[in-house]
Design a protein around this motif. Sequence first.
Motif, short mmCIF file in Angstrom:
data_model
loop_
_atom_site.label_atom_id
_atom_site.label_comp_id
_atom_site.label_asym_id
_atom_site.label_seq_id
_atom_site.Cartn_x
_atom_site.Cartn_y
_atom_site.Cartn_z
N THR A 419 0.86 -1.20 0.00
CA THR A 419 0.00 0.00 0.00
C THR A 419 0.88 1.23 0.00
O THR A 419 1.91 1.28 0.68
CB THR A 419 -0.96 0.02 1.21
N ASP A 424 -5.87 2.10 -0.62
CA ASP A 424 -5.52 1.34 -1.82
C ASP A 424 -4.52 0.27 -1.40
O ASP A 424 -3.37 0.57 -1.07
CB ASP A 424 -4.92 2.25 -2.88
N THR A 426 -3.01 -3.87 -2.12
CA THR A 426 -2.92 -5.05 -2.97
C THR A 426 -2.21 -6.14 -2.18
O THR A 426 -1.19 -5.89 -1.54
CB THR A 426 -2.13 -4.75 -4.26
N THR A 438 -9.72 -0.92 -3.26
CA THR A 438 -9.57 0.41 -3.84
C THR A 438 -10.28 1.43 -2.96
O THR A 438 -11.24 1.09 -2.25
CB THR A 438 -10.14 0.46 -5.26
N MET A 465 1.83 3.15 -8.60
CA MET A 465 0.75 4.11 -8.44
C MET A 465 0.86 5.26 -9.43
O MET A 465 -0.10 6.00 -9.63
CB MET A 465 0.73 4.63 -7.00
N GLY A 469 -1.88 2.43 -11.02
CA GLY A 469 -1.87 1.33 -10.06
C GLY A 469 -1.59 -0.03 -10.66
O GLY A 469 -1.97 -1.06 -10.06
N ARG A 485 -5.56 -2.91 -13.69
CA ARG A 485 -6.79 -2.85 -12.92
C ARG A 485 -8.02 -2.64 -13.81
O ARG A 485 -9.10 -3.16 -13.52
CB ARG A 485 -6.70 -1.74 -11.87
#
Length: 711
Positions: A419, A424, A426, A438, A465, A469, A485
């Motif tokens: 992060t 946000d 993952t 998200t 990012m 992202g 994404r």
Amino acid sequence: MNRIFLACLVLLSGMACTVPSLDELHPCDINDLMGDSVDAFLGDRPTCRAIKVTVSYSGFRPGCVLVSARDEASGKASTVEIVGKGDRSGGSLVVSVFAPSSWGDSVQVEARAFEQNCEATPVMTRSVRVSPQTGKAETVTLSLQATDADGDGYVSVLTGGTDCNDNNASIHPAATELCNDVDDNCNGQSDMVELRLGQDCSEAEGCEGARACGENGAVICNMPLAVYAYPDVDQDGHGDRLATPVAFCTGVPQGYVTGPADDCNDNNASIRPGATELCNGVDDNCNDQIDETFPDLGTACTATAQCPGVYVCDASGIATTCQATTTPSDWFLDGDGDTFGDGTAVTSCVSPGTDYVTTGGDCNDGNPFTYPGAPELCDGLDNNCDGNPEGPEVCPGGGASWVARTVGVADLEWRSIFTEVPGDVTVSGNQGAIAILTPGYSEFQTNATNCGDSNRGWNAVWADMANQGRIYIGSSGGFLAFLDRSQNACTATHSFARWVQALVGFRHAGALEIHGVTENSGSVNQGLTFRWTGDIGTGSLNFGTNAVGPLFDIHGRSRSALFAVGGFDGGSNRARLYRFNPSTGQWQSEMVETTVGGLGRLRGVWVVNDKLAFAVGDALGGQNSVLRWDGSTWSRMPFPNTNNETLTSVVAFGAKSVYVTAHNGRIYRYDGTQWQIIFENTSLRFNDIAGTSPADLWVAGNNSQILHWPQ
């Protein structure tokens, strides 16, 4: 003489009187009488018998002009006085004369010019007889000539004036008579007579003498037997050079000297010719120079505390010293980059270094989220330095806790979490699992497609990012892929049959550069390092050529401070720590096992900045493996040994804000003073930790568990 001012005179002094309205005049045509500028009127206008008189003069400028008109029959007369105008090169005056009805037909008009005023003797006179007629203007001109060659306002005696030397402006009747054998005031007397030269006189102590000429034309009392002396008030042997000498006939008394008269300050005995010139802003030796033996006075210099300054006289007066022209500031070391410092101030006009700031008072200089006035976060710490942690209202729901959530299918091992932006997140794990949270959503999305089969373990994840992202992942089978994404689908890029354990990315020279490490290298118990552009293709992936041990984590924010850690699972020399060399593009050992010793293999590393990093790993011999890097050297940090922990990952925000996960379900926090367990559940297994601040922490674990602080 009877002088009658019958009308308005325009004088050089600027004074004026009231001019009668033309309606008051006799209804005759007076345009001829008033055609030119008129300086004065004379007589009875209603008679309309007019004479226009122009008085011109040259060679001098009269101080006064008298114009008169006289009836020859009755002898009656009128006169007006006018100040001359122009300069000594010449000028003129105009007077309108009106003959009264009682006058006869013959009028004598006369003009007389004077040097200074009309009380003296005129220098020039001119007259003319005129017969005025009714309704007609008679015009006459009277010319006056004299000489004022030196322009002193006095006319030469040769042309009727009183100036006895018209070639010298300092010689005229009003001049002061000097003792110079010249008749300065033109009174015809010699200096001997007028100034009484040679007559007896006396001065000062009864000294007698005779009047005689002195310097600059002054008359003095010449006393041949007198001794002239100068005041010496400070008695330093030098007379006052500004004083007038005093004559003494019976000896020179104390307080006077016969010479030299060269003392520039007769009230201070230390100031005199020959004295030592001090640095004091004074002309000590009376040479009309001040502090001339100190040429550096007023020049630039560097004073204490690195302040700009100028050289000034020191207190002794025999030397100069550098005096600061700027007040120095107090600088405090800012170890966490929050613009507030702590510790002992360094007083200087220039910054001692890039890590120094001018504001102190930081109550925790190892946590960038803690400083005076900082917003309170839900982290259980005193962020604003008021002595108290945040109140319950700061935290969600009025309280704070670590909250676990189950994400994905049962028995998942979430192995890596990333992060960089709050909200946000993952996370990647075994069984081909990828989960994305998200901003604005409360649940992780786990339906990404084409990300490998259920047997694939994604050990490493990193998200770019700066590129919407995009997510980059690496697996235990040596697979590399990225996930866009917007498409929610993975794209495979490489496969090289090695256990990829960690990825980290940043931009170098404007291009994305992802660094990764593997645990093994084929049948050899070694690891690999690689650089990946994130794209598909052979040229996008390059492996390091130097040998490294099995590696489990990598982290850095640029090439200048990029570390990889790992080690062997048995035997001696277990810990391995490498640093990337930007010059060679290779990895070189930091030799921590040799310098620190007693370390188990290292599993996690985190770089805060170019001067601070942390690494953690397995306990060995009753000691936990917790290291800190200070920009040059790795050293062991104190850590509670009672738990003999296997530490799996670390995230840090500063030197006093460090969080570590343990495999047996513990989370530790270091606040600069001590380590504290902030979460414990031994039924859980933790693999990785990430966060954007102490109030936004995420932990990935086994059994599909993901923890967040605060919920």
